[in-house]
Motif scaffolding. Structure first.
Motif, short mmCIF file in Angstrom:
data_model
loop_
_atom_site.label_atom_id
_atom_site.label_comp_id
_atom_site.label_asym_id
_atom_site.label_seq_id
_atom_site.Cartn_x
_atom_site.Cartn_y
_atom_site.Cartn_z
N GLY A 54 12.52 4.47 -9.24
CA GLY A 54 11.94 3.42 -8.41
C GLY A 54 11.87 3.81 -6.95
O GLY A 54 11.26 3.10 -6.15
N ASP A 76 8.28 5.17 -7.47
CA ASP A 76 7.93 3.74 -7.46
C ASP A 76 7.65 3.23 -8.87
O ASP A 76 6.70 2.49 -9.11
N CYS A 116 6.82 -1.40 -0.05
CA CYS A 116 6.95 0.05 -0.28
C CYS A 116 5.59 0.72 -0.11
O CYS A 116 4.76 0.72 -1.03
N LYS A 156 4.20 -0.45 -4.27
CA LYS A 156 5.26 -1.23 -4.92
C LYS A 156 5.79 -2.25 -3.93
O LYS A 156 5.80 -2.01 -2.72
N THR A 158 9.28 -4.68 -3.51
CA THR A 158 10.60 -4.89 -4.08
C THR A 158 11.38 -5.90 -3.25
O THR A 158 11.06 -6.14 -2.09
N TRP A 191 18.01 -5.14 -7.08
CA TRP A 191 16.57 -5.02 -6.87
C TRP A 191 15.76 -5.74 -7.93
O TRP A 191 16.08 -5.69 -9.12
N ASP A 193 11.66 -5.24 -8.79
CA ASP A 193 10.51 -4.42 -8.44
C ASP A 193 9.22 -5.01 -9.01
O ASP A 193 9.19 -5.46 -10.16
#
Length: 277
Positions: A54, A76, A116, A156, A158, A191, A193
């Protein structure tokens, strides 16, 4: 569940994909000391090593340093794929959509939004209090007073939960609100995501196999948690490390030693021995 020594098909493997945190990396964040040699030996044997994480692409590149051009990176959770020095796939979330996600997180009030980008992670200045933790995952961070005007290439989104309650928040709030529009997963206790709906580690491995011209039946994957499930189910040789939660055993055929016992390195050594026979 069988131990890793029971995999009789190791000699046919052409791709080894490993999750990073709690799989390749020990609890102290260290990588097996012989990983450069193992990655080189795999490449010499016609096998590609892939770090499947990730974490963002720029962080993974920095972690693997000089030997990154002899391997692949699935970053990611599959939203970007790097192979032998080349970015071969990226999937972006449109600007209006990631602003919806930011607004949802802020309205909920329990997590820190982390946007991200391909080149940087974008966070609010008020969340800098967690900087030491963020730096474990993002080598490039841009702090902004707010995220309202952010307009960057993002693959991404998160949410960081300082209380370590991501799985509870995911089940009660995020899953039902967003699972129809995104590929949403927890990535450990801190997290949640979000990737576009056609992005996860399993699809990433399939894309990488297509790029390499190999079958997923000849791919091996190792993981420990929820965002590894699709990857484990996509390959012919699926492993969980011994420190993985009990629920993960349903998604793999074999068990490797724990991350602290350098289980990934031991599986690679067994693979190389099988190739040499």
């Amino acid at each position: 569940m069988q131990g890793f020594e029971a995999d009789a098909g190791l000699a046919s493997v052409k791709l080894v994909a490993s999750d990073m945190d709690c799989t390749l990396l020990a609890d102290d964040g260290s990588m097996p000391s012989n990983m450069p040699e193992l990655i080189g030996a795999l490449a010499d044997a016609g096998v590609t090593f892939c770090a499947a994480s990730g974490r963002p692409l720029y962080t993974l590149r920095a972690m693997f340093g000089d030997y990154v051009d002899r391997m692949a990176l699935l970053s990611d959770n599959g939203a970007a794929i790097w192979c032998a020095g080349e970015l071969v796939f990226k999937d972006l979330i449109d600007v209006a959509t990631y602003h919806e996600l930011i607004d949802f997180t802020l309205a909920d009030g329990r997590g820190c939004p982390v946007v991200c980008g391909i080149e940087s992670g974008y966070l609010r200045t008020c969340d800098r209090v967690h900087d030491a933790f963020f730096r474990r995952f993002f080598t490039e961070i841009t702090y902004l007073d707010d995220l309202d005007s952010l307009d960057a290439d993002v693959n991404k989104y998160t949410v960081y939960f300082p209380e370590g309650d991501s799985e509870e928040v995911f089940a009660r709030t995020y899953r039902d609100a967003w699972a129809g529009r995104f590929s949403v997963t927890t990535a450990g206790p801190e997290w949640i995501d979000f990737m576009n709906p056609h992005v996860d580690k399993g699809r990433g491995i399939k894309r990488l196999c297509d790029h390499l011209g190999i079958s997923t039946a000849d791919a091996l994957a190792l993981g420990d948690t929820y965002n590894d499930v699709q990857m484990l189910e996509a390959v012919g040789h699926s492993y969980v490390v011994a420190n993985a939660g009990e629920h993960m055993r349903a998604h793999a055929r074999f068990m490797a030693p724990s991350n602290n016992e350098r289980g990934v390195a031991r599986v690679i050594e067994a693979l190389l021995a099988a190739k040499a026979r």
